[in-house]
Design a protein around this motif. Structure first.
Motif, PDB file in Angstrom:
ATOM      1  N   LEU A   1       0.833  -1.208   0.000  1.00  0.00           N
ATOM      2  CA  LEU A   1       0.000   0.000   0.000  1.00  0.00           C
ATOM      3  C   LEU A   1       0.862   1.251   0.000  1.00  0.00           C
ATOM      4  O   LEU A   1       0.595   2.200  -0.748  1.00  0.00           O
ATOM      5  CB  LEU A   1      -0.914  -0.012   1.227  1.00  0.00           C
TER       6      LEU A   1
ATOM      7  N   ASP B   1      -3.395   2.242  -7.378  1.00  0.00           N
ATOM      8  CA  ASP B   1      -4.455   1.649  -6.575  1.00  0.00           C
ATOM      9  C   ASP B   1      -3.854   0.852  -5.430  1.00  0.00           C
ATOM     10  O   ASP B   1      -2.732   0.384  -5.535  1.00  0.00           O
ATOM     11  CB  ASP B   1      -5.274   0.693  -7.444  1.00  0.00           C
ATOM     12  N   PRO B   2      -4.636   0.683  -4.381  1.00  0.00           N
ATOM     13  CA  PRO B   2      -4.188  -0.234  -3.327  1.00  0.00           C
ATOM     14  C   PRO B   2      -3.964  -1.619  -3.928  1.00  0.00           C
ATOM     15  O   PRO B   2      -4.542  -1.945  -4.959  1.00  0.00           O
ATOM     16  CB  PRO B   2      -5.356  -0.260  -2.346  1.00  0.00           C
ATOM     17  N   PRO B   3      -3.124  -2.398  -3.282  1.00  0.00           N
ATOM     18  CA  PRO B   3      -2.746  -3.683  -3.863  1.00  0.00           C
ATOM     19  C   PRO B   3      -3.916  -4.652  -3.960  1.00  0.00           C
ATOM     20  O   PRO B   3      -4.673  -4.834  -3.008  1.00  0.00           O
ATOM     21  CB  PRO B   3      -1.694  -4.209  -2.891  1.00  0.00           C
TER      22      PRO B   3
END
Lengths: 213, 672
Positions: free
Chosen positions: B180, B189-191
């Motif tokens: 993150l 984007d977040p993982p």
């Protein structure tokens, strides 16, 4: 706190090749309602979200993202073993990604329980000019396997709620039907198990355990 | 959805209090039927033949059933969902801790998979790079992944399914947080799973946690199904899938040229000693392999040759499965094994027999090496051992937070502490003497012959002598040395971080370093536990660095009654609770085998943290306990301590004062 009928918890696996935008799709779905919960920011691989199926029924969807890389293909069954629904995502501008969807479907049909509900989402419709878009093959394929087909855009937030709504609705129906069937079978075939359940309620003499499980 | 869903699956904050509460409830008179049912189940479970599916079903059913009973029980009248939830957690932890030896890795197939996985991971970790899994270079923050590896390394340190699960979840959390951070830095984007799984696989391979498959199976089978849900289930499944990936890995699974893969794999496998594959815990091995085989070695010796593994380790085996302590906590067990082996006939001075071999096999130290220099050298080895998770496996308390300590751990902890102090002192002094001796020798030689007698200074005889001095001068430490020295002999280059091919001098400096150096290593900003462990280790280090703290305190502790009295005396915070629970239970369920033991045993564990909070009540209870059970050496400490005293004190009368070391332990508690 709980609704009259406890909200069903449904497991949805998310399948799709690396670049089809699964993650953005999931994030968009998550943000929609929980715009600033911390959960959505920690990771985008698991999401739990309540969806209203109709006026009085809501279900909690647990959405499991899976790694879409080819090398992890064989790990699929570990994830969708007990899933109630699967959402297969492809990129409308990428034919290969749809072929991957087909291979997943084949496997899902083989491995997962017959009750699993499928939906196919053609993502990234924002990238294709509408007039050039011909998804006849895809929709026909979806129909042929009993899946619903949607077009989505994570970027424009199009069609995403509809996909999950549809999945939730159909998965709930399917699950209830399966549960009812199981109950019917159980009541005729295995009265023993029911007996155990009743005894359970007596605190005084809890049965050690059933000998046959 | 109930609160369960909202809980942070990673949160372990309330676990200890939770368990304590459960035990508290079980001690209530009205819980007698529950206690009977639980113990009854344990007895029948222990007696049945292992069958994973049946076992799992039986335990799951019993857990669900008993939880339902809790719900209807007057003890929980008006209890909140949270309270019922924690009662369920407590039950699970208690039950599985009790039947652990019987439930963990009971079938040979699991042990075989463990070995296969361990071997593959050991080989892969020698050449696998992130890009082989297409992990973007931007994620390639390998040092940070060490934190995740470390979490996985703790997997074997716990018995309860929940605790094991938490190790996995913590590992996943660390990875997620790192991903993150990187995503945020890159404004991405977040993982998602595409990012997460490859890193998890990489981390698992690098961590090579012992008995990975068995641990996963254990969680799957015995974690209450109602709690292996949602996010926990998701990340657990990822761990399962990472293990499956490794198990079935072939060249096409990786972004690597198949020929290159094959040759590197062959090469790597060739470098692994034959018994590396043995990642199974003692129980599994006990069940699946006849004693005496390489498979009998405790996991910590994975990377060592087997020829040095003589009786002490084999003697360890029975102790392991019977003792209440965690089975994979090998250091303590090995130490206990060593004690047991020595106890009947205290060795005159074992150091004598071992050290010459040592000095013969490895160049000890350069004559001029000061202790500080040695420490500095050893520190590097310690850091690498810590990174590989080896230390976490070998030193059970190194990463333990105060809250995780059980009262029952105190004696093991104390023993390890004494061992460490004595070893450190013995080595430090031995080295000093030796250096002094060498200096004198050199001086004499120089004076006599007019030139530096380098050959003399390097000669084995010289070393043997000074070592002898060290050994006789510090008898007990010599005794302790035996086990370690064996290890040093066993040690494989580059393998067992602490042992390896270093000379024992280096090694011990390494060990001594732990007190301080490791604490440093720990402060990298990990979650709470390791930081606490840091202060813990720091505390120990401090105590150890006062020359007179542990050693040379005479005082005969051989008398059992005296020992017991001391234990009572010191029970204020640490033992008070567990102690009288223990007693109560002992009287109720006597003749208890170690593993079907009363609530107290598992229970005493969690007491310590709670103890501080409720010191008032504790004090009262302690007082009662003392009155009723005075000098009765009924707790297991009473049984172990004399042994420890004997083995520490026998040959030179050096007995660590328990008050001193208690103070150290207490100090640690207070620090955190």
């Amino acid at each position: 706190m709980r609704a009259a009928s406890p909200a069903a918890n449904l497991k949805v696996v998310l399948l799709g090749e690396g670049r089809v935008g699964k993650t953005s799709l999931l994030l968009r779905f998550a943000k929609d309602e929980f715009s600033d919960t911390q959960q959505a920011t920690i990771q985008a691989s698991f999401l739990s979200k309540k969806v209203l199926v109709d006026a009085e029924t809501s279900v909690a969807l647990s959405i499991w993202d899976t790694a879409g890389q080819e090398r992890f293909h064989s790990l699929g069954p570990i994830y969708y073993r007990d899933a109630d629904a699967a959402l297969l995502v492809y990129d409308v501008t990428d034919k290969d990604s749809f072929d991957r969807v087909k291979s997943w479907v084949k496997e899902l049909k083989k491995m997962a329980g017959r009750n699993i509900v499928l939906a196919i989402a053609g993502n990234k419709i924002d990238l294709d000019r509408q007039e050039e878009l011909d998804l006849t093959e895809q929709t026909e394929y979806a129909e042929s396997i009993g899946a619903s087909h949607f077009t989505t855009s994570a970027k424009l937030n199009k069609g995403i709620d509809a996909v999950f709504q549809d999945l939730a609705k159909r998965a709930l129906v399917s699950k209830r039907r399966a549960a009812a069937a199981a109950e019917a079978v159980e009541s005729t075939l295995v009265p023993r198990r029911q007996g155990t359940l009743i005894i359970d309620e007596r605190p005084k003499a809890p049965p050690k355990r059933s000998c046959c499980s | 959805m109930a609160s369960g869903d909202k809980q942070d699956p990673f949160s372990a904050a309330t676990a200890q209090l939770t368990f304590h509460n459960f035990l508290e409830k079980m001690r209530h008179p009205s819980a007698v039927d529950l206690v009977r049912a639980i113990k009854g189940f344990i007895v029948s479970f222990q007696a049945s033949a292992p069958d994973p599916d049946k076992d799992s079903a039986a335990v799951q059913q019993f857990l669900a059933q008993t939880e339902a009973t809790f719900r209807a029980h007057p003890l929980w009248a008006g209890a909140t969902e949270e309270e019922l939830e924690s009662a369920g957690e407590g039950l699970e932890k208690y039950l599985l801790t009790k039947v652990f030896a019987r439930a963990f890795g009971p079938i040979p197939a699991d042990a075989a998979t463990d070995r296969l996985l361990a071997e593959r991971m050991a080989a892969l970790q020698q050449f696998l790079r992130p890009e082989h899994l297409d992990i973007p270079a931007s994620f390639g923050n390998e040092p940070s992944w060490l934190l995740a590896q470390k979490e996985l390394g703790k997997l074997g340190a716990y018995k309860a399914p929940r605790d094991k699960l938490v190790c996995i979840l913590n590992c996943c959390r660390v990875i997620n947080n790192l991903l993150l951070n990187m995503a945020m830095a890159a404004q991405g984007d977040p993982p998602g799973a595409d990012d997460f799984l490859p890193v998890l696989i990489y981390v698992v391979i690098k961590a090579n946690p012992p008995a990975l498959h068995s641990n996963l199976q254990f969680i799957q089978r015995y974690r209450a199904a109602s709690r292996l849900v949602a996010e926990s289930a998701y990340f657990f499944t990822n761990a399962v899938s990472a293990a499956a990936f490794i198990e079935h890995l072939n060249p096409s699974s990786l972004s690597i040229d198949p020929a290159e893969f094959e040759s590197k794999m062959q090469q790597a496998l060739a470098q692994i000693p034959p018994n590396i594959s043995d990642g199974t815990p003692p129980q599994a091995r006990k069940a699946s392999t006849p004693p005496g085989k390489a498979g009998d070695l405790p996991p910590r010796h994975n990377r060592s040759h087997s020829e040095g593994d003589t009786s002490p380790r084999i003697a360890t085996q029975p102790g392991m499965s019977n003792s209440g302590s965690s089975p994979m906590l090998v250091t303590a067990d090995a130490a206990a094994g060593g004690l047991a082996a020595r106890a009947p006939a205290p060795p005159p001075s074992p150091g004598l027999t071992v050290s010459p071999a040592d000095s013969a096999s490895a160049p000890l130290t350069q004559p001029g090496d000061s202790l500080a220099q040695l420490e500095a050298r050893g520190a590097a080895a310690v850091v690498s051992a810590a990174e590989s998770g080896q230390l976490a496996r070998d030193y059970r308390f190194l990463y333990t937070s105060v809250g995780d300590l059980r009262v029952g751990d105190v004696d093991a902890l104390l023993t390890e502490y004494k061992e460490l102090v004595l070893k450190y002192e013995a080595l430090a002094r031995g080295l000093q003497e030796r250096n002094a001796g060498l200096a004198r020798q050199l001086g004499v030689t120089a004076a006599e012959s007019g030139g530096p007698g380098q050959s003399e200074s390097e000669s084995g005889a010289g070393k043997g002598d000074s070592l002898k001095t060290a050994a006789t001068g510090n008898g007990p430490a010599g005794g302790f040395n035996e086990g370690k020295a064996l290890e040093a002999v066993d040690g494989m280059p580059g393998g067992n971080g602490t042992g390896a091919d270093e000379s024992s001098g280096d090694k011990e400096a390494t060990l001594a370093q732990e007190g301080t150096g490791l604490a440093r290593g720990e402060v990298q900003g990990e979650a709470s536990a390791p930081q606490e462990a840091g202060s813990h280790a720091g505390g120990a280090g401090q105590a150890g660095s006062q020359p007179e703290a542990g050693v040379a305190k005479s005082g005969e502790e051989k008398s059992e009654s005296e020992t017991a009295e001391q234990h009572n005396h010191r029970s204020e915070v640490h033992r008070g609770q567990g102690h009288d629970m223990d007693r109560e239970e002992k009287s109720e369920a006597q003749g208890s085998r170690a593993d079907s033991e009363p609530f107290a045993e598992a229970g005493d564990g969690e007491a310590s943290r709670r103890a501080e909070i409720e010191s008032d009540r504790q004090a009262r209870r302690k007082a009662e306990g003392q009155e009723s059970g005075g000098g009765q050496p009924s707790d297991d400490m009473g049984e172990h301590a004399p042994e420890a005293a004997r083995s520490t004190g026998v040959s030179a009368g050096l007995v660590t004062s328990s008050d001193e070391s208690l103070a150290a332990v207490k100090g640690v508690d207070e620090q955190s």
